[in-house]
Each structure stands twice: as C-alpha cells, then as structure tokens.
Design a protein around this motif. Structure first.
Motif, PDB file in Angstrom:
ATOM      1  N   LYS A  56       0.830  -1.205   0.000  1.00  0.00           N
ATOM      2  CA  LYS A  56       0.000   0.000   0.000  1.00  0.00           C
ATOM      3  C   LYS A  56       0.865   1.255   0.000  1.00  0.00           C
ATOM      4  CE  LYS A  56      -3.948  -2.053   2.352  1.00  0.00           C
ATOM      5  NZ  LYS A  56      -4.704  -2.128   3.614  1.00  0.00           N
ATOM      6  N   GLN A  57       1.949   1.229   0.771  1.00  0.00           N
ATOM      7  CA  GLN A  57       2.844   2.384   0.893  1.00  0.00           C
ATOM      8  C   GLN A  57       3.472   2.743  -0.452  1.00  0.00           C
ATOM      9  OE1 GLN A  57       6.110   1.660   3.565  1.00  0.00           O
ATOM     10  NE2 GLN A  57       7.010   3.660   3.252  1.00  0.00           N
ATOM     11  N   ILE A  58       3.825   1.743  -1.247  1.00  0.00           N
ATOM     12  CA  ILE A  58       4.471   2.017  -2.534  1.00  0.00           C
ATOM     13  C   ILE A  58       3.472   2.108  -3.682  1.00  0.00           C
ATOM     14  CG2 ILE A  58       6.667   1.006  -1.807  1.00  0.00           C
ATOM     15  CD1 ILE A  58       5.968  -1.438  -3.573  1.00  0.00           C
ATOM     16  N   GLY A  59       2.176   1.935  -3.375  1.00  0.00           N
ATOM     17  CA  GLY A  59       1.154   2.060  -4.404  1.00  0.00           C
ATOM     18  C   GLY A  59       0.948   0.819  -5.241  1.00  0.00           C
ATOM     19  N   PHE A  60       1.470  -0.301  -4.795  1.00  0.00           N
ATOM     20  CA  PHE A  60       1.347  -1.552  -5.549  1.00  0.00           C
ATOM     21  C   PHE A  60      -0.099  -2.028  -5.613  1.00  0.00           C
ATOM     22  CE2 PHE A  60       1.797  -6.211  -6.009  1.00  0.00           C
ATOM     23  CZ  PHE A  60       2.520  -6.240  -7.176  1.00  0.00           C
ATOM     24  N   THR A  61      -0.849  -1.896  -4.533  1.00  0.00           N
ATOM     25  CA  THR A  61      -2.244  -2.347  -4.546  1.00  0.00           C
ATOM     26  C   THR A  61      -3.089  -1.446  -5.431  1.00  0.00           C
ATOM     27  OG1 THR A  61      -2.675  -1.128  -2.500  1.00  0.00           O
ATOM     28  CG2 THR A  61      -2.170  -3.469  -2.295  1.00  0.00           C
TER      29      THR A  61
END
Length: 72
Positions: A56-61
């Motif tokens: 979530k932090q890196i925007g993967f989701t």
C-alpha cells in the motif's frame, strides 16, 4: 521493505516484493524468489500484514486495481 527478526533476535529489513512463500515449519520461514530462506520470529499473519502495508505504501495495490479496471 519490511522489518523482521531472526530467531537469534537480530533485526533486518527484507524487500517484500521478493517474497515467494511464507510457511510455519513450525518457525516462520520466508522463501524469496531466488530460493533464499529466512527463519524469523514473526508469525505468518504479521508477515502478511507488514507486506500488505508495504504494498500500500508504494502504491502496488492501487496499481493492481487500475490494471483490473482497464481490462474490464
């Protein structure tokens, strides 16, 4: 990156993107995509939560959701 603890209490940081498998054998064993294994004191649920938070932090989701939307 997620912080985990070896069985000897040594903490280290692991790139969650390379995790292929997490098992309880009975110690929690993390297997990376290159075959390297780490035995850690965290539970499987903790590893899943930390990995999910990292994604979530890196925007993967968010990226995965966008790909699914574009395919529909």
């Amino acid at each position: 990156m997620i912080q985990v603890t070896r069985l000897n209490k040594e903490e280290f940081v692991l790139n969650a993107l390379y995790i292929e498998k997490v098992q309880a054998l009975p110690d929690t064993t993390i297997t990376l995509s290159n075959g390297k294994k780490y035995f850690v004191s965290e539970s499987i649920d903790e590893i899943i939560q930390r990995s999910t938070d990292y994604y979530k932090q890196i925007g993967f989701t968010d990226l995965q959701a966008k790909v699914v939307d574009e395919d529909e």
